[in-house]
Scaffold this motif. Sequence first.
Motif, short mmCIF file in Angstrom:
data_model
loop_
_atom_site.label_atom_id
_atom_site.label_comp_id
_atom_site.label_asym_id
_atom_site.label_seq_id
_atom_site.Cartn_x
_atom_site.Cartn_y
_atom_site.Cartn_z
N GLU A 132 42.78 42.47 28.66
CA GLU A 132 41.90 41.95 30.10
C GLU A 132 42.13 42.80 30.85
O GLU A 132 41.09 42.95 31.94
CB GLU A 132 42.52 40.46 30.18
CG GLU A 132 40.77 39.88 30.90
CD GLU A 132 39.91 39.49 30.36
OE1 GLU A 132 38.62 39.85 30.95
OE2 GLU A 132 39.84 39.61 29.29
N ARG A 133 43.03 42.85 31.12
CA ARG A 133 43.84 44.00 32.81
C ARG A 133 42.85 45.25 32.49
O ARG A 133 41.91 45.94 33.51
CB ARG A 133 44.82 44.11 33.04
CG ARG A 133 45.95 44.70 34.04
CD ARG A 133 46.89 45.42 34.36
NE ARG A 133 47.31 45.45 35.89
CZ ARG A 133 47.29 47.03 36.11
NH1 ARG A 133 45.79 47.95 35.53
NH2 ARG A 133 47.30 46.90 37.45
N PHE A 134 42.75 46.35 31.36
CA PHE A 134 42.04 47.36 31.37
C PHE A 134 40.94 47.24 30.92
O PHE A 134 40.24 48.06 31.05
CB PHE A 134 42.66 48.20 29.87
CG PHE A 134 44.19 48.18 29.97
CD1 PHE A 134 44.02 50.20 30.79
CD2 PHE A 134 44.84 48.28 29.88
CE1 PHE A 134 45.64 50.79 31.10
CE2 PHE A 134 45.95 49.16 30.34
CZ PHE A 134 46.38 49.60 31.16
N LYS A 135 40.07 46.06 30.97
CA LYS A 135 38.18 45.82 31.27
C LYS A 135 38.18 46.16 31.94
O LYS A 135 37.51 46.38 32.93
CB LYS A 135 38.28 44.47 29.83
CG LYS A 135 37.96 44.71 28.96
CD LYS A 135 38.24 42.85 28.10
CE LYS A 135 38.52 42.87 27.04
NZ LYS A 135 38.28 41.12 25.87
N CYS A 136 38.98 45.27 33.18
CA CYS A 136 38.53 45.85 34.72
C CYS A 136 39.17 46.70 35.14
O CYS A 136 38.21 47.38 35.30
CB CYS A 136 39.33 44.62 34.80
SG CYS A 136 39.21 42.38 35.03
#
Length: 90
Positions: free
Chosen positions: A21-25
């Motif tokens: 999720e962090r890398f999507k952001c």
Amino acid sequence: MTRLRDSIDNIDAAVVHMLAERFKCTQQVGVLKAEHHLPPADPAREARQIARLRELAESAKLDPAFAEKLLNFIIAEVIRHHETIADGAR
């Protein structure tokens, strides 16, 4: 022991999903940086994040040096992604 290992496995899965999720952001940030011709790295932001994470680690009774190493590893990967995005935008 099985109960503890099951808990560890669940925590590991949660960590992987949180990182995803962090890398999507951060991918979205990379696109915005490329569109606005901003550099892939932001040393001032990174320094603030490291300081913040070290404080969080201390309050959580986690070794702040370990937390910093982990965040530095993640930041390096994010910067690599941002460089790739910027190269594709040129």
